[in-house]
Design an enzyme around this catalytic site. Structure first.
Site, PDB file in Angstrom:
ATOM      1  N   PRO A   1       0.511  22.176  80.242  1.00 57.17           N
ATOM      2  CA  PRO A   1       0.895  20.931  79.595  1.00 57.17           C
ATOM      3  C   PRO A   1      -0.346  20.076  79.316  1.00 57.17           C
ATOM      4  O   PRO A   1      -1.244  19.994  80.170  1.00 57.17           O
ATOM      5  CB  PRO A   1       1.818  20.252  80.613  1.00 57.17           C
ATOM      6  CG  PRO A   1       1.640  20.986  81.891  1.00 57.17           C
ATOM      7  CD  PRO A   1       1.055  22.324  81.598  1.00 57.17           C
TER       8      PRO A   1
ATOM      9  N   GLY B   1      -2.675  16.809  78.891  1.00 58.81           N
ATOM     10  CA  GLY B   1      -2.745  15.491  79.513  1.00 58.81           C
ATOM     11  C   GLY B   1      -2.059  15.417  80.860  1.00 58.81           C
ATOM     12  O   GLY B   1      -1.571  14.369  81.264  1.00 58.81           O
TER      13      GLY B   1
ATOM     14  N   SER C   1      -6.028  21.504  80.615  1.00 58.70           N
ATOM     15  CA  SER C   1      -5.661  22.148  79.351  1.00 58.70           C
ATOM     16  C   SER C   1      -6.832  22.223  78.361  1.00 58.70           C
ATOM     17  O   SER C   1      -7.052  23.249  77.717  1.00 58.70           O
ATOM     18  CB  SER C   1      -4.472  21.380  78.755  1.00 58.70           C
ATOM     19  OG  SER C   1      -4.462  21.439  77.378  1.00 58.70           O
ATOM     20  N   SER C   2      -7.591  21.136  78.280  1.00 61.12           N
ATOM     21  CA  SER C   2      -8.689  21.086  77.320  1.00 61.12           C
ATOM     22  C   SER C   2      -9.774  22.134  77.626  1.00 61.12           C
ATOM     23  O   SER C   2     -10.173  22.921  76.762  1.00 61.12           O
ATOM     24  CB  SER C   2      -9.266  19.664  77.338  1.00 61.12           C
ATOM     25  OG  SER C   2     -10.452  19.610  76.640  1.00 61.12           O
ATOM     26  N   ALA C   3     -10.235  22.173  78.878  1.00 59.14           N
ATOM     27  CA  ALA C   3     -11.288  23.137  79.241  1.00 59.14           C
ATOM     28  C   ALA C   3     -10.759  24.572  79.222  1.00 59.14           C
ATOM     29  O   ALA C   3     -11.495  25.509  78.889  1.00 59.14           O
ATOM     30  CB  ALA C   3     -11.863  22.799  80.617  1.00 59.14           C
ATOM     31  N   ALA C   4      -9.475  24.769  79.553  1.00 55.96           N
ATOM     32  CA  ALA C   4      -8.922  26.130  79.567  1.00 55.96           C
ATOM     33  C   ALA C   4      -8.815  26.681  78.143  1.00 55.96           C
ATOM     34  O   ALA C   4      -9.172  27.841  77.896  1.00 55.96           O
ATOM     35  CB  ALA C   4      -7.551  26.131  80.242  1.00 55.96           C
TER      36      ALA C   4
ATOM     37  N   ASP D   1     -13.865  20.601  85.622  1.00 60.19           N
ATOM     38  CA  ASP D   1     -12.865  21.455  84.959  1.00 60.19           C
ATOM     39  C   ASP D   1     -13.493  22.735  84.410  1.00 60.19           C
ATOM     40  O   ASP D   1     -12.997  23.838  84.663  1.00 60.19           O
ATOM     41  CB  ASP D   1     -12.176  20.711  83.796  1.00 60.19           C
ATOM     42  CG  ASP D   1     -11.130  19.730  84.282  1.00 60.19           C
ATOM     43  OD1 ASP D   1     -11.176  19.362  85.478  1.00 60.19           O
ATOM     44  OD2 ASP D   1     -10.290  19.302  83.475  1.00 60.19           O
TER      45      ASP D   1
END
Ligand code: PMV
Length: 307
Positions: A93, A95, A100-103, A144
């Site tokens: 999900p 935020g 999520s962003s780094a993955a 992250d």
């Protein structure tokens, strides 16, 4: 089609908020929830097709982390722009403090380097993702990209090189979602205000959290799940004291503890968002997961450390 590559999510296990004040934090990979990327040939250069958000990014775009990242990968490996579409999808999900962003960035980096036939080391991927995140997100801490690229627990102090470490056994976790959207920015600024009002008291809390994080790290390395659970409980009490818990988080924690959790705490920014609970065994984990979902909350099961 070119085989799928993936990258895990992450959560913070100890030290959130205190880490803003120079204290250590520990993050762990969430291997069961991943971002995936797979590539196919195209006719017109490189496109990153972010399926979950319905957006496509071209290599020359400069205002998104995927294009910036692809530019850096090509520059580092001395390749020209390939005719390639990288499809991207994520179970994480956005935020939610689950990385999520780094993955997603890590998955794109892996897909592109795989297509180019280049073997990038975890530290190279971590640095490429960090640099791309810096351009787009301002001041990421670096935790992250490290925990996600290495897929190992990370011990982190702001401004220092993050260190990975080995757990002494497999730890079973349940992540419970309050369903309340929480803003890390807001809770961070609330803590700042409380700190400005009562710096002595808050510094005392941060010192306590530091002790807990250090003990938590030792307990993870020693495979001492009871101690890890105790430290999680203590960490949550302190997060409550600094003002970032929420009644729904406390409710989820009670459900987890009643169902046999060894420890439970909020994870990440707090004020809503997720809590994480520790189970002794896989079957205990299932029991806690069931109790949380039967109470009407969304939950995820994950583990870290050797199997
Ligand atoms: O919710 P996350 O995983 O992005 O973590 C926030 C952690 C804080 O310590 C609250 C803020 C920060 O920048 O470290």
């Amino acid at each position: 089609m070119n085989g799928q590559v993936t990258a895990p999510g992450k959560i913070i296990l100890f030290g959130e908020h205190a880490v803003v004040y120079g204290k250590p934090a520990i993050a762990i990979p969430v291997s069961g929830m991943r971002a995936s990327a797979w590539s196919e040939s195209s006719k017109e250069g490189l496109t990153i097709n972010a399926l979950d958000i319905g957006q496509k990014f071209k290599l020359k775009d400069s205002n998104n982390q995927f294009s910036v990242l692809a530019q850096s990968v090509l520059a580092k490996t001395n390749f020209n722009e390939p005719n390639l579409t990288i499809n991207l999808s994520s179970k994480l999900p956005q935020g939610s403090g689950m990385g999520s962003s780094a993955a997603t960035a890590t998955a794109v980096c892996r897909a592109l380097s795989k297509h180019l036939g280049v073997d990038l080391e975890a530290n190279e991927i971590s640095e490429l993702v960090f640099d791309a995140e810096k351009i787009v997100h301002g001041t990421p801490s670096g935790i992250d990209n490290t925990v996600i690229a290495y897929e190992m627990p990370v011990y982190f102090i702001k401004g220092k090189k993050p260190k990975t470490f080995e757990p002494g056994r497999e730890f079973f976790l349940i992540i419970g979602d309050t369903g309340i959207e929480a803003s890390t920015k807001k809770t961070v600024s609330k803590v700042r205000k409380n700190w400005q009002k009562e710096p002595g008291l808050m510094d005392g809390y941060f010192d306590e959290i530091e002790r807990i994080t250090e003990n938590g790290k030792k307990a993870i390395e020693n495979g001492d799940s009871k101690m890890v659970g105790e430290m999680m409980d203590e960490n949550h009490d302190l997060l409550n004291s600094i003002g970032v818990s929420h009644e729904e988080l406390d409710k989820l924690i009670d459900i987890a503890k009643d169902a046999g959790a060894l420890g439970a705490k909020l994870t990440g920014g707090g004020g809503g968002g997720n809590m994480v609970a520790l189970a002794e065994t896989k079957s205990e984990q299932k029991k806690i997961y069931k109790a949380i979902t039967e109470a009407g909350y969304r939950a995820y099961q994950t583990s870290f450390g050797e199997e």
